[in-house]
Structure formats: structure tokens, C-alpha cells
Design an enzyme around this catalytic site. Structure first.
Site, PDB file in Angstrom:
ATOM      1  CE1 TYR A 189      -2.941  -3.197   1.053  1.00 23.99           C
ATOM      2  CE2 TYR A 189      -1.810  -3.110   3.165  1.00 23.99           C
ATOM      3  CZ  TYR A 189      -2.640  -3.765   2.280  1.00 23.99           C
ATOM      4  OH  TYR A 189      -3.183  -4.981   2.614  1.00 23.99           O
ATOM      5  CG  HIS A 190       3.901   1.725   1.597  1.00 20.94           C
ATOM      6  ND1 HIS A 190       4.781   0.971   2.327  1.00 20.94           N
ATOM      7  CD2 HIS A 190       2.884   2.039   2.422  1.00 20.94           C
ATOM      8  CE1 HIS A 190       4.317   0.823   3.554  1.00 20.94           C
ATOM      9  NE2 HIS A 190       3.150   1.456   3.639  1.00 20.94           N
ATOM     10  N   PRO A 191       2.330   3.261  -2.885  1.00 25.07           N
ATOM     11  CG  PRO A 191       0.334   3.880  -3.948  1.00 25.07           C
ATOM     12  CD  PRO A 191       0.868   3.126  -2.754  1.00 25.07           C
TER      13      PRO A 191
END
Length: 514
Positions: free
Chosen positions: A452-454
Site C-alpha cells: 500500500y505504498h505507491p
């Protein structure tokens, strides 16, 4: 109505900007959020974050099919609510390593430059060894209130393997193991909306508009003059428009507004305002895979939320297993001596966390996830008609797979330590004990998921090809900035909520001094 600043997105950075800019009573600010209020108990209760996935609080994105991940489309949750993804995340406040910010090579954004902005944001609850954290900021950073005894065993297992037990995870180097610092206040989530927005909602110079999906930035020539939302409604900005819609939303809005690669815009039928080819490119994300083990003792998170006693304990005392963020401890490791800093994060969950927590476990299990911290692969956010097209191109650089496999091997070794031996009875399905290089590689291809870290899709740089300059101004147009994780040139060796808040803090200073 006309405002001085129009901010798009009430997430980690947008909430910061709304708070800081409205300290000047002469400045009028509109904060526009596509989602609604953060009024669900599942937002407040730390353990319940996965129950918000694939609901109205989530953008519920999917990627393009990934050739190197068995042709799978991956689910990407992103917050569509006040607080943005900070209202849906696992509350981990992990800045990263000094090298992360120094390697950006952007004037004014090195580690020593950004550290004061982290300190401005933080309010460390409990120990603050060596003054690592700020003391009076709005973001409550604390230890977990009721960590699992198995989490302590994980940390002892890491020490058995020679890892350093860190007094504080958020120092200049995070190499070693530690309980996870979390954004919680007395057992409740402390989102960006809790920390920055709610304390200032009564300010007369702040207008918060929810349920309003921005469709484009409005330009007069190349000068941004406002935004358009929901079929033509306009909000005007006298000074500047700031996009804080995240690593998907911000480049997507630039593209819809005619700022991007001219050829692609014409193909999509979007009138070109400015040819800026890097918009949407440079997409990076933390890819994660995990090892699961069965636990012979009934002390994991399985069915913890179903217990009436645990619920009452949480509601009355604000402690117990429902205060867990699931990822209770971490270890940052180098997979080879040649790595200049940690390239893998190991996240320990005293429970079975599979498929984003959407699959309820029926037996007691434990999870160690291996996270690729510095991916070499690069992807893209583009347009598919009027929708966002997300293609992270995971594992297209072969070094990424090699590092992830090495991380999984280390996770297996931790499970084999004396400290964890009493809590492990064997592999837990769907993990079948794969241990060989090819077996683990295939496991990654079939089961890896996003953490969940774009970031990176509106890359900041001093070079003319970057999307934004060091002051976060979009190149080639006027009165338009981007302030969120999309501006990060490379990923941090940590988690992205903390740097997004830092970016919001620094952006507020840049805007105020313009």
C-alpha cells in the site's frame, strides 16, 4: 465561491496543508475530498482497518495484469474518506533511513532538511530515547498498548540471529528490529484528519467539501484558476491549486486536465495544456510476500474481534487485542553486505494476515511478511478512457525477485529460532513450507501483494524533466503544485504516511513564503 488556496484531497498531506495554511486568518482555504466523513467505528478501532477495504471508504483500485506475478491483477486499496489512506492504514509511523532522503538529490529535501518537519508533526507518547521524535506536534506516535507475547518472542528471535534491538526505530538508521511505532492516541487511530483537520474545523477561513470528486484543474491558458467537480461545479483559487490526491489521484488529475505526455493525451481525447511526459511515470510500490506458520497456542488474533469481552475491554479501557495494528513489530535487514542500507523489511503479525485481511482465519497462525524496500522496477499511472490505469510492472527488474526471496528465507530463519519455537507447529496453508530458491520465487509470483505504498508518479527534481520542481510547482504551468507521496523520487525504506505528512508540512512553508 473564491478561495486563496484550493486543496484537492483530504489525505495525509492535504489535512496538514488545511491546518497550517489557515493559521493565517486572512487566507481562505477550500479542502475538497471525494469521500465522506470518517465516522465509522472501524476507522477508530485499530485492528479493524481491513473491514474498510472494498467499501465506500476505499477507491478499490486494481492494477493491470502483472506478467511477472502469474498474470494477476492486484487489488490496491486507497482511502476515499477524510484522512485518506491514513484512515485505512495499519498506523505504522516509520520514516525510513537517512539515505532515503539524501538519495533524492533534490536541494532542500535531504535528510537534515526534512527532519525538522518530521519533528514538527510528531508528539511522542511515552519514551523518546535520545530525543528522536518531536514532542509537541499533532500526530500522536506511541507504543502499542497491548502487544502480543508472541511479538516479544519475534523480537528475541531477531536478536538470536544477530539483529540489533533498536531503542527507537525512527533514528537516522533503522537497521535492526523494534516494536512498531503507531499513530494511536489511547488505543484509537490518530489519522491525519484526527491530528490536523478536526482541531481546526471551526476556523472561519476553512471550508471542507466532502463527497465532491474533482474532475479536472481549470486553466486560463497555462495558469491554474480552480477546479471542476461533479459535472461542472467550479471552485476558484486566487493564489494556487494544490493537488494532494496521492500517487494515483494526483497524476490522474493532471492527465485529465491536459498536463502530461502530449501524444497520450491526444490519443485519450484530452486537450493538451502542457506537454510534460513524466506525469504518471516512475511509479514505485512496496511489494510484499509472507511466510505463514500455525501456532499451537490459542493466543493469536484469530477471532479476537469476535469476543464480547475484548470489545468491552476496548470500548471501556481502550486496551486489549483490538488496539493492535496487526503489524506489531518490524525488522529492517540487508540481504547482502553490498547493500548500502536495509533492502528488506520484515513485518511480524501475531495472527494470520492473508489477502489484505479479507480472508478470516479459522485457526491460529502467525505471519512474517517480507517487503521489498527499494524496488528497481518502475511502472506507470495513465488513462484508460476517463479512468485511471495502474501498471506497477512488478518484478520487471530481476533483482527485485532475488531480494524478496532472500527476505523470505530470513523470515523462515526467524520462525526457526528458539524464541519462536514454542509458538510454531509447522507451515500454515496456503504456505506449504516452500524453502528452495525456485519454490520461493514461484510463491512470490503467485501470492505477493502490495504493502500500500505507491509513490513517484509526479516526481520532484531539480532537472527540467521532472514533474515538479523543488518548490513542488508543476513545471510548465503556473499556480499549480503537487504535495503528496507522488512527488517522492524514490521510495523510502519505511512506510509512506510519515513522509507524506512531512511533505505536507514543508509544502505549507513553501506556499506561505511564495
Amino acid at each position: 465561491m473564491e478561495y486563496d488556496y484550493v486543496i484537492v484531497g483530504a489525505g495525509s498531506a492535504g489535512c496538514v496543508l488545511a491546518n497550517r495554511l489557515t493559521r493565517d486568518p486572512s487566507v481562505r482555504v477550500a479542502l475538497i475530498e471525494a469521500g465522506g466523513p470518517d465516522d465509522r467505528l472501524e476507522i477508530r478501532m485499530p485492528v479493524a482497518f481491513a473491514k474498510l477495504f472494498k467499501t465506500d471508504y476505499d477507491w478499490n483500485y486494481s492494477t493491470a495484469k502483472q506478467d511477472e506475478l502469474a498474470g494477476r491483477e492486484l487489488y490496491w486499496p486507497r482511502g476515499r474518506v477524510l484522512g485518506g489512506s491514513s484512515s485505512l492504514n495499519a498506523q505504522m509511523w516509520v520514516r525510513g533511513h537517512r539515505r532515503d532522503y539524501d538519495q533524492w538529490g533534490v536541494p532542500g529535501w535531504g535528510y537534515d532538511d526534512v527532519l525538522p518537519y518530521f519533528h514538527r508533526a510528531e508528539r511522542r507518547v511515552g519514551s523518546n530515547t535520545g530525543g528522536v521524535y518531536g514532542a509537541a506536534g499533532p500526530v500522536h506516535v506511541s507504543e502499542l498498548r497491548s502487544p502480543s507475547p508472541v511479538t516479544r518472542a519475534f523480537l528475541k528471535g531477531c536478536e538470536e540471529l544477530g539483529m540489533t534491538r533498536l531503542d527507537e526505530l525512527n533514528g537516522p538508521s533503522n537497521e535492526g528490529c523494534s516494536p512498531t511505532p503507531v499513530t494511536q492516541n489511547r488505543g484509537r487511530r490518530c489519522s491525519a484528519a484526527d491530528a490536523y483537520l478536526k482541531p481546526v474545523l471551526r476556523r472561519r477561513n476553512l471550508t471542507v467539501v466532502t463527497g465532491a470528486r474533482v474532475e479536472r484543474v481549470v486553466f486560463d491558458g497555462r495558469r491554474a484558476v480552480g477546479v471542476e467537480h461533479d459535472g461542472g461545479a467550479r471552485i476558484t483559487a486566487r493564489r494556487e491549486v494544490v493537488l494532494s490526491a496521492g500517487a494515483i489521484g494526483s497524476p490522474y488529475l493532471l492527465l485529465l486536465s491536459g498536463v502530461g505526455a502530449a501524444g497520450e493525451l491526444k490519443e485519450a481525447g484530452v486537450p493538451v495544456v502542457h506537454d510534460l511526459p513524466e506525469v504518471g511515470r516512475n511509479l514505485q510500490d512496496h511489494l510484499a510476500s509472507a511466510v505463514y506458520m500455525s501456532c499451537p497456542q490459542p493466543i493469536t488474533l484469530t477471532k479476537a474481534a469476535e469476543s464480547l469481552g475484548n470489545l468491552l475491554r476496548y470500548l471501556v479501557l481502550r486496551n486489549g487485542p483490538l488496539t493492535t495494528n496487526v503489524g506489531e513489530a518490524v525488522a529492517f535487514v540487508r540481504t547482502s553486505p553490498e547493500e548500502p542500507a536495509p533492502d528488506i523489511e520484515l513485518v511480524f503479525a501475531p495472527g494470520f494476515f492473508f489477502e489484505h485481511g479479507l480472508v478470516a482465519p479459522t485457526e491460529h497462525g502467525l505471519t512474517i511478511g517480507a517487503v521489498l524496500l527499494q524496488p528497481q522496477s518502475r511502472g506507470k499511472v495513465g488513462l484508460s478512457g476517463r479512468d485511471a490505469a495502474i501498471d506497477p510492472r512488478y518484478l520487471t527488474d530481476e533483482a527485485d525477485l532475488r531480494r524478496l526471496v532472500a527476505g523470505l528465507r530470513t523470515a523462515r530463519r526467524i520462525f526457526e529460532t528458539g524464541a519462536l519455537r514454542p509458538y510454531v507447529s509447522g507451515p500454515m496453508a496456503p504456505y506449504a513450507g516452500q524453502g528452495g530458491e525456485e519454490e520461493l520465487a514461484q510463491w512470490v509470483r503467485e501470492r505477493a501483494e502490495t504493502l500500500y505504498h505507491p509513490v513517484g508518479t509526479c516526481r520532484m527534481g531539480a532537472d527540467a524533466g521532472s514533474v515538479v520542481d523543488p518548490e513542488l510547482r508543476v513545471r510548465g504551468v503556473e499556480r499549480l503544485r503537487v504535495a503528496d507521496a507522488s512527488i517522492m523520487p524514490t521510495l523510502n525504506r519505511g512506510h509512506t504516511h510519515a513522509p507524506a505528512v512531512m511533505i505536507g508540512e514543508k509544502a505549507a512553508d513553501l506556499l506561505a513564503s511564495a
